[in-house]
Design a protein around this motif. Structure first.
Motif, PDB file in Angstrom:
ATOM      1  N   PHE A  38       0.731  -1.216   0.039  1.00 39.66           N
ATOM      2  CA  PHE A  38      -0.045  -0.071   0.014  1.00 39.66           C
ATOM      3  C   PHE A  38       0.670   1.364   0.104  1.00 39.66           C
ATOM      4  O   PHE A  38       0.192   2.572  -0.102  1.00 39.66           O
ATOM      5  CB  PHE A  38      -0.909  -0.211   1.022  1.00 39.66           C
ATOM      6  CG  PHE A  38      -2.073  -1.126   1.116  1.00 39.66           C
ATOM      7  CD1 PHE A  38      -3.131  -1.056   0.544  1.00 39.66           C
ATOM      8  CD2 PHE A  38      -1.689  -2.349   1.880  1.00 39.66           C
ATOM      9  CE1 PHE A  38      -4.200  -2.101   0.503  1.00 39.66           C
ATOM     10  CE2 PHE A  38      -2.591  -3.387   1.935  1.00 39.66           C
ATOM     11  CZ  PHE A  38      -3.661  -3.136   1.368  1.00 39.66           C
ATOM     12  N   GLU A  93      -7.725  -0.635   8.190  1.00 40.50           N
ATOM     13  CA  GLU A  93      -6.285  -0.914   8.821  1.00 40.50           C
ATOM     14  C   GLU A  93      -5.287  -0.420   7.750  1.00 40.50           C
ATOM     15  O   GLU A  93      -4.288  -0.335   7.935  1.00 40.50           O
ATOM     16  CB  GLU A  93      -6.182  -2.261   9.113  1.00 40.50           C
ATOM     17  CG  GLU A  93      -5.168  -2.399  10.240  1.00 40.50           C
ATOM     18  CD  GLU A  93      -5.330  -3.623  11.120  1.00 40.50           C
ATOM     19  OE1 GLU A  93      -6.392  -3.643  11.808  1.00 40.50           O
ATOM     20  OE2 GLU A  93      -4.266  -4.279  11.564  1.00 40.50           O
ATOM     21  N   HIS A  94      -5.717  -0.320   6.406  1.00 43.93           N
ATOM     22  CA  HIS A  94      -5.079  -0.111   5.406  1.00 43.93           C
ATOM     23  C   HIS A  94      -4.276   1.113   5.559  1.00 43.93           C
ATOM     24  O   HIS A  94      -3.082   1.171   4.945  1.00 43.93           O
ATOM     25  CB  HIS A  94      -5.847  -0.127   4.039  1.00 43.93           C
ATOM     26  CG  HIS A  94      -6.864  -1.208   3.765  1.00 43.93           C
ATOM     27  ND1 HIS A  94      -7.812  -1.525   4.647  1.00 43.93           N
ATOM     28  CD2 HIS A  94      -6.844  -2.169   3.056  1.00 43.93           C
ATOM     29  CE1 HIS A  94      -8.531  -2.803   4.215  1.00 43.93           C
ATOM     30  NE2 HIS A  94      -8.043  -2.990   3.055  1.00 43.93           N
ATOM     31  N   TRP A  97      -1.257   0.178   7.304  1.00 48.06           N
ATOM     32  CA  TRP A  97      -0.382  -0.571   6.495  1.00 48.06           C
ATOM     33  C   TRP A  97       0.290   0.298   5.419  1.00 48.06           C
ATOM     34  O   TRP A  97       1.549  -0.033   5.081  1.00 48.06           O
ATOM     35  CB  TRP A  97      -1.296  -1.581   5.705  1.00 48.06           C
ATOM     36  CG  TRP A  97      -1.965  -2.638   6.544  1.00 48.06           C
ATOM     37  CD1 TRP A  97      -1.424  -2.864   7.771  1.00 48.06           C
ATOM     38  CD2 TRP A  97      -3.017  -3.539   6.374  1.00 48.06           C
ATOM     39  NE1 TRP A  97      -2.220  -3.939   8.281  1.00 48.06           N
ATOM     40  CE2 TRP A  97      -3.317  -4.254   7.342  1.00 48.06           C
ATOM     41  CE3 TRP A  97      -3.961  -3.669   5.045  1.00 48.06           C
ATOM     42  CZ2 TRP A  97      -4.537  -5.308   7.409  1.00 48.06           C
ATOM     43  CZ3 TRP A  97      -5.015  -4.413   5.058  1.00 48.06           C
ATOM     44  CH2 TRP A  97      -5.323  -5.121   6.311  1.00 48.06           C
ATOM     45  N   ASN A 123       0.471  -2.580  14.254  1.00 48.76           N
ATOM     46  CA  ASN A 123       1.217  -3.019  12.796  1.00 48.76           C
ATOM     47  C   ASN A 123       2.590  -2.345  12.847  1.00 48.76           C
ATOM     48  O   ASN A 123       3.038  -1.909  12.119  1.00 48.76           O
ATOM     49  CB  ASN A 123       0.356  -2.334  11.816  1.00 48.76           C
ATOM     50  CG  ASN A 123      -0.878  -3.136  11.402  1.00 48.76           C
ATOM     51  OD1 ASN A 123      -0.670  -4.199  10.700  1.00 48.76           O
ATOM     52  ND2 ASN A 123      -2.070  -2.656  11.722  1.00 48.76           N
TER      53      ASN A 123
ATOM     54  N   GLY B 146     -10.265  -2.806  13.434  1.00 52.72           N
ATOM     55  CA  GLY B 146      -9.443  -2.926  12.325  1.00 52.72           C
ATOM     56  C   GLY B 146      -9.349  -4.473  11.942  1.00 52.72           C
ATOM     57  O   GLY B 146      -9.734  -5.320  12.716  1.00 52.72           O
ATOM     58  N   THR B 147      -8.488  -4.694  10.747  1.00 50.67           N
ATOM     59  CA  THR B 147      -8.345  -6.031  10.409  1.00 50.67           C
ATOM     60  C   THR B 147      -7.758  -6.853  11.383  1.00 50.67           C
ATOM     61  O   THR B 147      -8.025  -8.082  11.575  1.00 50.67           O
ATOM     62  CB  THR B 147      -7.841  -5.894   9.068  1.00 50.67           C
ATOM     63  OG1 THR B 147      -8.715  -5.428   7.959  1.00 50.67           O
ATOM     64  CG2 THR B 147      -7.510  -7.401   8.317  1.00 50.67           C
TER      65      THR B 147
END
Ligand code: SF4
Lengths: 215, 467
Positions: A38, A93-94, A97, A123, B146-147
């Motif tokens: 991404f 959540e991208h 990322w 993350n 979130g994921t």
């Protein structure tokens, strides 16, 4: 998750408040079914002059030279300096990322939106809340000095400026533990599987309608 | 036991274990799954060879990428199609209950949960979607994740959380006729700001909320996230229980009686302490229209686009200026001079049957103005669509010149084919007016369904309470 202990890096300023997750990563890139790749689309609508689509060769797209991410002096930035309510909007959540894939490790702002804040921590990104006045000072310093870098030390929870002044920050102790050790949260939770089963058993007695199957 | 807020009660009853530092493992009663935020979670489970903890607790549906035109032809965009196919395949592989694209019950995840009785009072409800706060209208602790947490919830039936602070928004007085829960929640966001509820669980309370239908309450809780609060909620009362009764997944018989007795407790105790309280006067409220690129940039329909020069705070002034230039608006423009190009009635905020009735009542016997390029009605679910058709609402819309579509998220975020072109202006019943939200370069004005319908027939914003 990649452990995060100590980061010294170039700071990139993002001088606007309420930066939302649609701006961080626009919806067309949410169609992906994998977790990586991404970085080219971080701040897509601000960074490029055209509207991009997934699967395109983004290196061929026209860049917006005005946008801070495209300015050569911030090319290797790994720390983002931002304004209040950073990351508001959706739960994607991208957004986290995209920062991770681009190469950011630390985000500093006077405040973050909740869901984004926690997504970042999961993350390998460290969101740091500093006082508005400190953030103002940092913005001035970053804009005034090319190559301006900060050192962030997670174990001691401090941000150190080039002139040696230190700013302490708060971080959730559990997240800190996970981040420093690069730990998988699901594995940690499953160590408490017996507690979950005991809860279910007790709760099914109190509120059996919650344990009816959906089918 | 000490007096507690509704949020305290919901929290307490779901704690599996709590560490000394406040880190809490919270049990999840219902997990709603959709195609956008789940593929990476299923991938994670597969990679770690982990099974689902409690399969029968999950309900999946595709909503963001589905076309709103004929379904029989499938999805034209291959990237969207792959994401929907991936959801189908994952549900099949892991055994989740799924309403697929052709299922008559398919719809927007936040519409179908309550509609099916999959959302019940007192539950913890999660979904990989920030508007999960919608379900808080039922006295639920409902929040977007979130994921990573989607994967965590699938694998452990829990998420790791810390308790938020308590906040109550007290609505004083009753809403005037034609002023809706949508206007009220926009006005609240205008007052407290998009970060006003950050770190808090908001309970909406007061006379106007008690008098509201469940659908209006859902609209309000839906937008709690736009006020920065991950959780919005309303106490359980007769309206809640009447709505749930008889829904496909609701308990029945003896279990129903037992559940109702328990649900009656889901209110904040008298004297419960809130960390923050805000009071809003409902009686003087006018219909609201956003003028900028954040939901807090909102004014009454009888107002005007504000002048950034009148703002002292430089960061805010900057934000206003940037918003005006993105929106192509001049300071001081009366809201009623703003002319949309497109009208969108839909989204998890306002696509339920009452929303469609309210819009249809305005449209009936009128025509969409010639200047409007496209007016869309996208029902929230297949069942909402069917109900509307049974009431003849589809004919009202179609005769006026609206398009009557299949259910899904549609132009709320434009992941499917429905979108704004650069520079186009839209009157939209959705929840976000961020830059590019409804399409690259698109300009969004958030309004209630009746206001959107009125804008469609007049070709500009009008005060729907005065027509
Ligand atoms: S309708 Fe809009 S806000 Fe609601 S779930 Fe779909 S995309 Fe999200």
């Amino acid at each position: 998750m990649e452990p995060l202990v100590n980061v010294t890096g170039i700071v990139m300023p993002m001088d606007r408040s309420n930066v939302d997750t649609d701006a961080i990563i626009p919806k067309q890139y949410l169609k992906a079914i994998h977790k990586f790749g991404f970085g080219d689309n971080l701040f897509d609508a601000w960074r490029y002059l055209d509207s991009g689509e997934p699967g395109q060769d983004h290196s061929k797209r026209p860049l917006n030279p005005e946008f801070v991410l495209n300015q050569p002096r911030y090319k290797d930035a790994s720390i983002l300096l931002a304004r209040q309510n950073f990351g508001c909007g959706s739960s994607r959540e991208h957004a986290a990322w995209a920062f991770r894939d681009y190469g950011f490790r630390v985000l500093i702002a006077p405040s973050f939106a909740d869901i984004f804040y926690w997504n970042a921590l999961k993350n390998g990104l460290l969101p740091i809340v500093l006082d508005e006045a400190v953030v103002d000072e940092l913005f001035e310093a970053v804009q005034a000095t090319e190559g301006y870098a900060l050192t962030v030390d997670l174990p001691s929870q401090t941000v150190t400026t080039p002139d040696g002044s230190r700013h302490a920050f708060e971080v959730d102790p559990f997240r800190k533990h996970c981040l420093v050790n690069g730990l998988d949260e699901i594995g940690i939770t499953l160590q408490h599987a017996d507690d979950i089963r005991a809860y279910e058993q007790r709760r099914a007695g109190e509120a059996p309608w919650l344990f009816q199957d959906l089918a | 036991m000490a007096v507690r807020t509704l949020y305290d009660k919901l929290w307490d009853s779901h704690v599996v274990r709590q560490e000394d530092d406040g880190t809490t493992l919270l049990y999840i009663d219902r997990h709603l799954v959709h195609e956008v935020t789940s593929p990476q979670a299923f991938d994670g489970l597969r990679n770690a060879n982990r099974p689902l903890w409690r399969l029968a607790n999950n309900l999946a549906v595709a909503d963001h990428n589905v076309p709103t035109t004929s379904r029989a032809a499938g999805i034209a965009d291959p990237v969207s199609r792959l994401q929907v196919d991936t959801l189908d395949a994952n549900c099949h592989e892991f055994g989740l209950t799924e309403f697929d694209m052709m299922d008559p019950r398919q719809g927007i995840v936040h519409v179908i949960g309550p509609e099916q009785g999959a959302t019940l009072p007192g539950m913890t409800v999660v979904c990989g979607d920030s508007h999960t706060s919608t379900h808080g209208a039922f006295g639920c602790l409902a929040f977007g994740i979130g994921t990573s947490d989607v994967e965590h919830a699938l694998a452990t039936q829990c998420v790791v959380q810390r308790k938020a602070k308590n906040m109550r928004v007290n609505i004083e007085g009753m809403l005037p006729a034609g002023v809706t829960g949508k206007d009220l929640v926009l006005a609240i966001i205008g007052t407290i700001g998009t970060a006003g509820g950050t770190g808090h669980a908001i309970e909406f309370a007061g006379e106007a909320v008690s008098a509201m239908s469940m659908e209006q309450r859902m609209t309000m809780c839906n937008m709690a996230i736009e006020a920065g609060a991950r959780y919005g909620m309303v106490a359980v009362d007769d309206a809640t229980i009447d709505y749930v009764k008889g829904r496909p997944f609701a308990p029945s018989g003896e279990l129903w009686e037992k559940a109702v007795a328990n649900w009656r407790e889901l209110v904040s105790d008298p004297g419960a302490r809130f960390d923050r309280e805000v009071t809003i006067d409902a009686a003087s409220l006018r219909p609201q229209v956003t003028w900028g690129t954040s939901p807090e940039m909102v004014v009454s329909v009888d107002g005007a686009v504000p002048d950034p020069e009148s703002i002292d705070d430089p960061a805010k002034r900057d934000g206003y200026q940037r918003a005006l230039s993105y929106m192509g608006l001049a300071a001081g423009t009366p809201i009623t001079d703003i002319a949309p190009d497109k009208v969108f009635i839909g989204s998890c905020t306002n696509s339920r049957i009452e929303d469609l009735r309210a819009a249809a009542a305005v449209v009936k016997g009128r025509k969409v103005a010639d200047s409007i390029k496209l007016a869309l009605v996208v029902p929230g679910s297949g069942l909402v669509k069917r109900q509307a058709e049974a009431e003849g609402l589809d004919r009202v819309f179609v005769e006026a010149g609206f398009e009557w579509r299949e259910p899904g998220c549609s132009m709320c975020l434009a992941m499917n084919a429905d979108r704004l072109e650069p520079g186009e202006r839209c009157a939209s019943t959705s929840n976000r007016n961020f830059e590019g939200r409804q399409g690259y370069g698109g300009r969004t004005h958030l309004v209630s369904p009746a206001m959107a319908a009125a804008a469609a027939v007049h070709g500009r914003f009008v005060d729907v309470t005065r027509i």
